[in-house]
Design a protein around this motif. Structure first.
Motif, PDB file in Angstrom:
ATOM      1  N   MET A   1       0.734  -1.189   0.115  1.00 41.74           N
ATOM      2  CA  MET A   1       0.009  -0.052   0.041  1.00 41.74           C
ATOM      3  C   MET A   1       0.820   1.240   0.175  1.00 41.74           C
ATOM      4  O   MET A   1       1.989   1.444   0.670  1.00 41.74           O
ATOM      5  CB  MET A   1      -0.854   0.127   1.329  1.00 41.74           C
ATOM      6  N   LYS A   2       0.523   2.213  -0.749  1.00 41.70           N
ATOM      7  CA  LYS A   2       1.175   3.398  -0.913  1.00 41.70           C
ATOM      8  C   LYS A   2       0.741   4.344  -0.118  1.00 41.70           C
ATOM      9  O   LYS A   2      -0.341   4.413   0.429  1.00 41.70           O
ATOM     10  CB  LYS A   2       1.161   4.038  -2.306  1.00 41.70           C
ATOM     11  N   LYS A   3       1.594   5.260   0.490  1.00 45.95           N
ATOM     12  CA  LYS A   3       0.936   6.266   1.531  1.00 45.95           C
ATOM     13  C   LYS A   3       0.599   7.562   0.816  1.00 45.95           C
ATOM     14  O   LYS A   3       1.400   8.102  -0.022  1.00 45.95           O
ATOM     15  CB  LYS A   3       2.019   6.627   2.268  1.00 45.95           C
ATOM     16  N   VAL A   4      -0.473   8.115   1.041  1.00 47.64           N
ATOM     17  CA  VAL A   4      -1.183   9.288   0.449  1.00 47.64           C
ATOM     18  C   VAL A   4      -0.400  10.358   0.821  1.00 47.64           C
ATOM     19  O   VAL A   4      -0.275  11.162   0.055  1.00 47.64           O
ATOM     20  CB  VAL A   4      -2.656   9.528   0.886  1.00 47.64           C
ATOM     21  N   TRP A   5       0.246  10.592   2.238  1.00 47.66           N
ATOM     22  CA  TRP A   5       0.884  11.398   2.505  1.00 47.66           C
ATOM     23  C   TRP A   5       2.122  11.696   1.704  1.00 47.66           C
ATOM     24  O   TRP A   5       2.811  12.660   1.524  1.00 47.66           O
ATOM     25  CB  TRP A   5       1.056  11.859   3.838  1.00 47.66           C
ATOM     26  N   VAL A   6       2.890  10.688   1.334  1.00 47.09           N
ATOM     27  CA  VAL A   6       4.114  10.519   1.067  1.00 47.09           C
ATOM     28  C   VAL A   6       3.971  11.292  -0.664  1.00 47.09           C
ATOM     29  O   VAL A   6       4.878  11.995  -1.017  1.00 47.09           O
ATOM     30  CB  VAL A   6       4.538   9.025   0.883  1.00 47.09           C
ATOM     31  N   SER A   7       3.102  10.569  -1.401  1.00 45.54           N
ATOM     32  CA  SER A   7       3.007  11.126  -2.661  1.00 45.54           C
ATOM     33  C   SER A   7       2.597  12.656  -2.769  1.00 45.54           C
ATOM     34  O   SER A   7       2.842  13.189  -3.486  1.00 45.54           O
ATOM     35  CB  SER A   7       1.705  10.359  -3.330  1.00 45.54           C
ATOM     36  N   ALA A   8       1.668  12.941  -1.697  1.00 43.90           N
ATOM     37  CA  ALA A   8       1.329  14.452  -1.677  1.00 43.90           C
ATOM     38  C   ALA A   8       2.429  15.061  -1.348  1.00 43.90           C
ATOM     39  O   ALA A   8       2.731  16.402  -2.099  1.00 43.90           O
ATOM     40  CB  ALA A   8       0.098  14.824  -0.595  1.00 43.90           C
ATOM     41  N   ILE A   9       3.398  14.848  -0.425  1.00 41.69           N
ATOM     42  CA  ILE A   9       4.635  15.723  -0.260  1.00 41.69           C
ATOM     43  C   ILE A   9       5.879  15.783  -1.212  1.00 41.69           C
ATOM     44  O   ILE A   9       6.073  16.823  -1.602  1.00 41.69           O
ATOM     45  CB  ILE A   9       5.391  15.323   1.067  1.00 41.69           C
ATOM     46  N   LEU A  10       5.644  14.472  -1.860  1.00 40.51           N
ATOM     47  CA  LEU A  10       6.606  14.406  -3.159  1.00 40.51           C
ATOM     48  C   LEU A  10       5.944  15.262  -4.215  1.00 40.51           C
ATOM     49  O   LEU A  10       6.904  16.236  -4.911  1.00 40.51           O
ATOM     50  CB  LEU A  10       6.746  13.247  -3.559  1.00 40.51           C
ATOM     51  N   SER A  11       4.819  15.348  -4.402  1.00 40.85           N
ATOM     52  CA  SER A  11       4.110  16.441  -5.470  1.00 40.85           C
ATOM     53  C   SER A  11       4.181  17.852  -4.899  1.00 40.85           C
ATOM     54  O   SER A  11       4.414  18.702  -5.874  1.00 40.85           O
ATOM     55  CB  SER A  11       2.640  16.028  -5.729  1.00 40.85           C
ATOM     56  N   PHE A  12       4.197  18.169  -3.822  1.00 44.00           N
ATOM     57  CA  PHE A  12       4.293  19.622  -3.186  1.00 44.00           C
ATOM     58  C   PHE A  12       5.876  19.704  -3.525  1.00 44.00           C
ATOM     59  O   PHE A  12       6.147  21.156  -3.856  1.00 44.00           O
ATOM     60  CB  PHE A  12       4.214  19.450  -1.899  1.00 44.00           C
ATOM     61  N   ILE A  13       6.802  19.111  -3.425  1.00 37.64           N
ATOM     62  CA  ILE A  13       8.398  19.319  -3.216  1.00 37.64           C
ATOM     63  C   ILE A  13       8.599  19.583  -4.945  1.00 37.64           C
ATOM     64  O   ILE A  13       8.949  20.668  -5.190  1.00 37.64           O
ATOM     65  CB  ILE A  13       8.999  18.254  -2.851  1.00 37.64           C
ATOM     66  N   PHE A  14       8.119  18.712  -5.768  1.00 42.82           N
ATOM     67  CA  PHE A  14       8.147  18.907  -7.364  1.00 42.82           C
ATOM     68  C   PHE A  14       7.151  18.151  -8.144  1.00 42.82           C
ATOM     69  O   PHE A  14       7.273  17.099  -7.832  1.00 42.82           O
ATOM     70  CB  PHE A  14       9.760  18.619  -7.579  1.00 42.82           C
ATOM     71  N   PRO A  15       6.279  19.166  -8.638  1.00 42.81           N
ATOM     72  CA  PRO A  15       5.298  18.199  -9.348  1.00 42.81           C
ATOM     73  C   PRO A  15       5.715  17.262 -10.360  1.00 42.81           C
ATOM     74  O   PRO A  15       6.661  17.226 -11.111  1.00 42.81           O
ATOM     75  CB  PRO A  15       4.490  19.264 -10.084  1.00 42.81           C
ATOM     76  N   GLY A  16       5.031  15.983  -9.927  1.00 41.40           N
ATOM     77  CA  GLY A  16       5.544  14.757 -10.938  1.00 41.40           C
ATOM     78  C   GLY A  16       6.053  13.760  -9.755  1.00 41.40           C
ATOM     79  O   GLY A  16       5.917  12.499 -10.366  1.00 41.40           O
ATOM     80  N   LEU A  17       6.701  14.204  -8.940  1.00 40.16           N
ATOM     81  CA  LEU A  17       7.558  13.059  -8.025  1.00 40.16           C
ATOM     82  C   LEU A  17       6.621  12.183  -7.371  1.00 40.16           C
ATOM     83  O   LEU A  17       6.682  10.667  -7.225  1.00 40.16           O
ATOM     84  CB  LEU A  17       8.230  13.722  -6.979  1.00 40.16           C
TER      85      LEU A  17
END
Length: 76
Positions: A1-17
Motif C-alpha cells: 500500500m502506498k502512503k497518501v501523505w508521501v505522494s502528496a509531499i513529493l508532489s508538493f516538493i516537485f510536481p510529478g514526483l
C-alpha cells in the motif's frame, strides 16, 4: 500500500514526483516537463499561471491516484 501523505509531499516538493512514486511514470514525466517549461516562462503571467495550476493539480491528482491504487490493491 502506498502512503497518501508521501505522494502528496513529493508532489508538493516537485510536481510529478508523487506520480513517479506511485509508478505512473508517463503521467509523472508529463508533470515534470510541464513544470520545467512553466518555470522557464515565469517571466510572464501565463507561465506563472501554468506553474501554479500544474503544481496544485499534481498534488490533488497524486492524492486521488494513491487512493485509487490502494483501493484496487485492497480488493485483489
Amino acid at each position: 500500500m502506498k502512503k497518501v501523505w508521501v505522494s502528496a509531499i513529493l508532489s508538493f516538493i516537485f510536481p510529478g514526483l508523487g506520480h513517479l512514486y506511485l509508478g505512473r511514470v508517463l503521467k509523472g514525466l508529463f508533470f515534470v516537463i510541464v513544470n520545467i517549461v512553466s518555470i522557464l516562462f515565469t517571466g510572464n503571467i501565463l507561465g506563472i499561471l501554468v506553474f501554479l495550476l500544474n503544481w496544485i493539480f499534481s498534488i490533488l491528482d497524486s492524492i486521488k491516484t494513491t487512493k485509487v491504487i490502494n483501493s484496487i490493491n485492497s480488493t485483489v
